[in-house]
Design a protein around this motif. Structure first.
Motif, PDB file in Angstrom:
ATOM      1  N   TYR A 148       0.822  -1.204   0.000  1.00  0.00           N
ATOM      2  CA  TYR A 148       0.000   0.000   0.000  1.00  0.00           C
ATOM      3  C   TYR A 148       0.860   1.261   0.000  1.00  0.00           C
ATOM      4  N   ASN A 149       0.358   2.302  -0.649  1.00  0.00           N
ATOM      5  CA  ASN A 149       0.780   3.680  -0.416  1.00  0.00           C
ATOM      6  C   ASN A 149      -0.392   4.390   0.266  1.00  0.00           C
ATOM      7  N   ILE A 150      -0.114   5.018   1.404  1.00  0.00           N
ATOM      8  CA  ILE A 150      -1.186   5.612   2.205  1.00  0.00           C
ATOM      9  C   ILE A 150      -0.831   7.062   2.515  1.00  0.00           C
ATOM     10  N   ARG A 151      -1.838   7.929   2.444  1.00  0.00           N
ATOM     11  CA  ARG A 151      -1.628   9.356   2.684  1.00  0.00           C
ATOM     12  C   ARG A 151      -2.618   9.832   3.748  1.00  0.00           C
ATOM     13  N   LEU A 152      -2.077  10.364   4.826  1.00  0.00           N
ATOM     14  CA  LEU A 152      -2.866  10.987   5.888  1.00  0.00           C
ATOM     15  C   LEU A 152      -2.799  12.496   5.712  1.00  0.00           C
ATOM     16  N   ILE A 153      -3.946  13.172   5.728  1.00  0.00           N
ATOM     17  CA  ILE A 153      -3.989  14.619   5.501  1.00  0.00           C
ATOM     18  C   ILE A 153      -4.633  15.292   6.714  1.00  0.00           C
ATOM     19  N   GLY A 154      -3.805  16.016   7.463  1.00  0.00           N
ATOM     20  CA  GLY A 154      -4.287  16.766   8.621  1.00  0.00           C
ATOM     21  C   GLY A 154      -4.181  18.256   8.367  1.00  0.00           C
ATOM     22  N   GLU A 155      -3.532  18.944   9.291  1.00  0.00           N
ATOM     23  CA  GLU A 155      -3.390  20.390   9.137  1.00  0.00           C
ATOM     24  C   GLU A 155      -2.058  20.825   9.739  1.00  0.00           C
TER      25      GLU A 155
ATOM     26  N   PHE B  94      -0.548   8.610  12.302  1.00  0.00           N
ATOM     27  CA  PHE B  94       0.270   7.508  11.793  1.00  0.00           C
ATOM     28  C   PHE B  94       0.769   6.626  12.924  1.00  0.00           C
ATOM     29  N   SER B  95       1.203   7.249  14.016  1.00  0.00           N
ATOM     30  CA  SER B  95       1.748   6.468  15.136  1.00  0.00           C
ATOM     31  C   SER B  95       0.685   5.540  15.720  1.00  0.00           C
ATOM     32  N   ARG B  96      -0.555   6.009  15.789  1.00  0.00           N
ATOM     33  CA  ARG B  96      -1.634   5.156  16.282  1.00  0.00           C
ATOM     34  C   ARG B  96      -1.902   4.001  15.322  1.00  0.00           C
TER      35      ARG B  96
ATOM     36  N   GLU C 214      -7.312  -1.868   7.138  1.00  0.00           N
ATOM     37  CA  GLU C 214      -7.834  -0.741   6.363  1.00  0.00           C
ATOM     38  C   GLU C 214      -8.980  -0.063   7.112  1.00  0.00           C
ATOM     39  N   ALA C 215      -9.874  -0.867   7.682  1.00  0.00           N
ATOM     40  CA  ALA C 215     -10.997  -0.302   8.453  1.00  0.00           C
ATOM     41  C   ALA C 215     -10.490   0.439   9.687  1.00  0.00           C
ATOM     42  N   ASP C 216      -9.474  -0.098  10.336  1.00  0.00           N
ATOM     43  CA  ASP C 216      -8.887   0.577  11.513  1.00  0.00           C
ATOM     44  C   ASP C 216      -8.309   1.936  11.131  1.00  0.00           C
ATOM     45  N   MET C 217      -7.634   1.986   9.987  1.00  0.00           N
ATOM     46  CA  MET C 217      -7.036   3.242   9.554  1.00  0.00           C
ATOM     47  C   MET C 217      -8.111   4.297   9.295  1.00  0.00           C
ATOM     48  N   LEU C 218      -9.193   3.898   8.668  1.00  0.00           N
ATOM     49  CA  LEU C 218     -10.303   4.826   8.421  1.00  0.00           C
ATOM     50  C   LEU C 218     -10.901   5.311   9.740  1.00  0.00           C
ATOM     51  N   ARG C 219     -11.047   4.399  10.690  1.00  0.00           N
ATOM     52  CA  ARG C 219     -11.607   4.770  11.992  1.00  0.00           C
ATOM     53  C   ARG C 219     -10.718   5.773  12.715  1.00  0.00           C
ATOM     54  N   ILE C 220      -9.411   5.516  12.748  1.00  0.00           N
ATOM     55  CA  ILE C 220      -8.479   6.401  13.458  1.00  0.00           C
ATOM     56  C   ILE C 220      -8.454   7.777  12.805  1.00  0.00           C
ATOM     57  N   ALA C 221      -8.403   7.810  11.483  1.00  0.00           N
ATOM     58  CA  ALA C 221      -8.407   9.097  10.786  1.00  0.00           C
ATOM     59  C   ALA C 221      -9.679   9.878  11.099  1.00  0.00           C
TER      60      ALA C 221
END
Length: 408
Positions: free
Chosen positions: A213-220, A239-241, A300-307
């Motif tokens: 996977y390539n994954i991108r988290l977008i915050g501020e 990401f750490s979580r 994948e579901a965990d990542m969506l939940r954390i975000a």
């Protein structure tokens, strides 16, 4: 069976000299000067021991001892001749040298085989020069799509097609091989299991499936001093979580599942700014397809939940989805029986890395043998295997080729 230590060690050193680096290690990339020199030297050596040697259209090299009774039934062994950048002396090329020594021994001691013995030195497996893997083995079965490589180039801007043509090769014009009755590949383990368990040989049952996977988290992004903790959309914290929860779950599931977060790129990546974005990779592998799918879908579901919990956006791109590949059960049992009969120290195991055998196995009966990697090191100039273990592995391969090519 008299496979000599010196013959094995000298052969390994010989092939490693093509692309050998002064500081140690080997770099021999597809369609490079070093690659062509190695293939031509191997071709000459094949001819010297009485093999009929030839190249196919793309640069796979073959050497044959023709069968006396079933010449159209081919027993094949070999591996890939290319290396990674600054790689070791065994990855890939051990399979070529081992097959060469084994077939030479059989011809000298037992004469012409009933079935054709064929050695293959495959053009490429690693994808180290161009962004394409298994070019050699895919062309054996005419499944390489030339459209995938027509526009790609290496880090110096040299086009794949130009490099291929400079070496005297072209796109494949031949149909898939349909006369291979068995393919055997011997390889270093590239891990530490055999060494830790003091075994000389691994009989491989399967090659793991992989999801990457390539994954991108977008915050501020915001000021590190003036943004209260409760107001932040910190992409590194998210990401750490994700990393912590995912790896803990992988540990709980246990072998043979493995999970790796291999590349992490926070932005803006400076000391006094709350990171507003993180790009990262994830690599998950398992020998069971259903369990691989189940675990990665859960992650994948965990990542969506954390975000969502942290008020971030997330983009998940699964760019590789390779099924696990089983080896042939009859060949596995044959290799186990050989190890028992010859009192060779072995264990049954899976491969956590990809190999040319995964291209062969869905199409022809295929099996793999592993020999130990010292300290589990590979893709590194320190890559090595004790010569006594190399000899044991070649003995097992020789016995297997004898059974397949010389017995009714």
């Amino acid at each position: 069976m008299n496979i000599l230590y010196d013959d094995v060690a000298n052969a390994v050193d010989w092939i490693s000299s093509f692309g050998g680096l002064k500081q140690g290690g080997t770099t021999r990339l597809l369609y490079s000067v070093e690659w062509l020199a190695a293939q031509n030297a191997l071709k000459q050596r094949m001819t010297e021991i009485g093999m009929h040697s030839y190249f196919d259209d793309v640069g796979n090299l073959y050497g044959r001892f023709e069968g006396s009774k079933y010449k159209d039934e081919v027993i094949m062994s070999g591996s890939h001749v290319d290396t990674v950048v600054n790689g070791g002396k065994l990855d890939g090329q051990l399979g070529i040298i081992a097959a060469l020594l084994a077939m030479q021994y059989l011809k000298e001691n037992y004469g012409q085989p009933l079935r054709t013995l064929e050695l293959i030195s495959m053009a490429e497996e690693e994808g180290s020069r161009f962004p394409y893997v298994f070019w050699g083995s895919k062309n054996v079965f005419a499944i390489a799509n030339h459209h995938d490589v027509e526009t790609i180039q290496d880090s110096e801007g040299i086009k794949f097609v130009d490099a291929m043509q400079t070496c005297g090769f072209k796109f494949n014009t031949q149909p898939a091989r349909n006369n291979i009755k068995a393919f055997l590949e011997i390889h270093i383990e590239q891990g530490g299991v055999l060494e830790k368990e003091q075994k000389s040989i691994g009989v491989v049952t399967s090659i793991v499936g992989q999801r990457r996977y390539n994954i991108r988290l977008i915050g501020e992004a915001n000021h590190a001093g003036t943004t209260p903790m409760g107001y932040r959309k910190d992409a590194v914290y998210a990401f750490s979580r994700i990393c912590n929860e995912s790896i803990n779950k992988a540990i709980k599931v246990g072998d043979p599942l493995v999970l790796t977060f291999g590349h992490v790129e926070p932005k803006p990546n400076v000391v006094n700014v709350v990171p507003g974005e993180v790009l990262f990779t994830m690599d998950c592998r398992h020998t069971n397809k259903a369990q691989l799918v189940q675990f990665t879908e859960e992650i994948e579901a965990d990542m969506l939940r954390i975000a969502n919990e942290l008020g971030l956006e997330i983009e998940i791109n699964r760019w590789m989805d390779e099924d696990p590949i089983p080896m042939d059960n009859k060949l596995i049992k044959m290799l186990e029986q050989i190890c028992k009969e010859e009192k060779l120290s072995y264990r049954v195991m899976h491969s956590g890395a990809g190999h040319d055998s995964q291209i062969f196995a869905p199409r022809v009966p295929t099996a793999m043998l592993f020999v130990p990697s010292i300290k589990g090191i590979s893709h590194n100039p320190a890559e090595d295997t004790d010569t006594k273990d190399l000899v044991e592995g070649i003995k097992a391969l020789t016995h297997a080729l004898y059974k397949l090519a010389y017995q009714e």
